[in-house]
Design an enzyme around this catalytic site. Structure first.
Site, PDB file in Angstrom:
ATOM      1  N   HIS A 122       0.829  -1.205   0.000  1.00  0.00           N
ATOM      2  CA  HIS A 122       0.000   0.000   0.000  1.00  0.00           C
ATOM      3  C   HIS A 122       0.865   1.257   0.000  1.00  0.00           C
ATOM      4  O   HIS A 122       2.058   1.212   0.282  1.00  0.00           O
ATOM      5  CB  HIS A 122      -0.991   0.022   1.176  1.00  0.00           C
ATOM      6  CG  HIS A 122      -0.359   0.090   2.542  1.00  0.00           C
ATOM      7  ND1 HIS A 122      -0.105  -1.025   3.306  1.00  0.00           N
ATOM      8  CD2 HIS A 122       0.050   1.143   3.288  1.00  0.00           C
ATOM      9  CE1 HIS A 122       0.432  -0.654   4.459  1.00  0.00           C
ATOM     10  NE2 HIS A 122       0.544   0.662   4.479  1.00  0.00           N
ATOM     11  N   HIS A 174       3.952   7.465   3.331  1.00  0.00           N
ATOM     12  CA  HIS A 174       4.878   6.319   3.322  1.00  0.00           C
ATOM     13  C   HIS A 174       4.487   5.331   2.242  1.00  0.00           C
ATOM     14  O   HIS A 174       3.391   5.406   1.684  1.00  0.00           O
ATOM     15  CB  HIS A 174       4.921   5.631   4.695  1.00  0.00           C
ATOM     16  CG  HIS A 174       3.644   4.947   5.106  1.00  0.00           C
ATOM     17  ND1 HIS A 174       2.625   5.592   5.770  1.00  0.00           N
ATOM     18  CD2 HIS A 174       3.221   3.667   4.948  1.00  0.00           C
ATOM     19  CE1 HIS A 174       1.635   4.731   6.012  1.00  0.00           C
ATOM     20  NE2 HIS A 174       1.964   3.559   5.511  1.00  0.00           N
ATOM     21  N   GLU A 228       7.529   1.470   5.148  1.00  0.00           N
ATOM     22  CA  GLU A 228       6.948   0.467   6.040  1.00  0.00           C
ATOM     23  C   GLU A 228       7.238  -0.909   5.451  1.00  0.00           C
ATOM     24  O   GLU A 228       7.094  -1.111   4.242  1.00  0.00           O
ATOM     25  CB  GLU A 228       5.433   0.695   6.148  1.00  0.00           C
ATOM     26  CG  GLU A 228       4.713  -0.294   7.053  1.00  0.00           C
ATOM     27  CD  GLU A 228       3.202  -0.025   7.133  1.00  0.00           C
ATOM     28  OE1 GLU A 228       2.713   0.930   6.494  1.00  0.00           O
ATOM     29  OE2 GLU A 228       2.518  -0.804   7.824  1.00  0.00           O
TER      30      GLU A 228
HETATM   31 CO    CO Z   1       0.903   1.828   6.185  1.00  0.00          CO
END
Ligand code: CO
Length: 149
Positions: free
Chosen positions: A8, A87, A136
Site C-alpha cells: 500500500h 509512506h 513500512e
Molecule cells: Co501503512
C-alpha cells in the site's frame, strides 16, 4: 533482502471522508473498506483497493487521518495542509529476517516491530536512510489470513 509486493501507499489526509469522495469521484475507485481507529498509533485509517490481476485487488491506498491533537501525523499535516504521500509499504516473507538485514545495513528503524493495520507485523525505516521515503515493511499475510474488512 527479499523485496515483495507493494502492499500500500500511505496518504495522510485532514479528512478521510473528503479523500474517499476524491478517490470515488475523481479517480473512479469503487472498493472502500470501513474506516477504523488505531488509538495506539493516534490515527484513523481507511483502505481503498485498486484493481489487481484476475479479479483480485492490487496495491491499496491507506488513508491516514489524525485521531486527535497528539497524533504523530499532525506534524506532517502542518507542513502539508492538503495531506499527501506519507509512506510506502512493501511486503517481505519474514519480518524478523528483514529487520535484521536493515539493522545490518545500519539503517534506522523507527520503534519496535508491531502489529499494523492489516493485523500482520510491521516496522518503519527512517526516510533519511531510504532515499527520502518513509518505508513500512510488512510481513506478507499467510494463506487464508488475508485481511479484509
Ligand atoms: Co501503512
Amino acid at each position: 533482502m527479499k523485496l515483495g509486493r507493494l502492499n500500500h501507499i500511505g496518504i495522510a489526509t485532514p479528512s478521510i471522508a473528503d479523500s474517499i469522495a476524491h478517490y470515488r469521484d475523481a479517480m473512479g475507485a469503487t472498493k472502500f473498506h470501513t474506516p477504523f481507529d488505531m488509538p495506539e498509533q493516534g490515527v484513523k485509517v481507511c483502505f481503498i483497493d485498486t484493481p489487481g490481476q484476475n479479479g483480485t485487488f492490487g496495491t491499496q491506498i491507506e488513508l491516514i487521518e489524525p485521531l486527535d491533537g497528539n497524533s504523530p501525523i499532525n506534524g506532517f499535516l502542518d507542513k502539508n495542509p492538503l495531506g499527501g504521500q506519507h509512506h510506502v509499504c512493501f511486503e517481505v516473507p519474514d519480518i524478523a529476517e528483514a529487520r535484521a538485514e536493515f539493522e545490518g545495513q545500519g539503517k534506522r528503524i523507527l520503534g519496535p516491530t508491531r502489529i499494523g493495520a492489516h493485523g500482520t507485523p510491521i516496522f518503519f525505516v527512517h526516510p533519511k536512510d531510504m532515499q527520502g521515503v518513509l518505508t513500512e515493511i510488512m510481513e506478507t499475510p499467510k494463506e487464508g489470513q488475508h485481511w479484509s474488512n
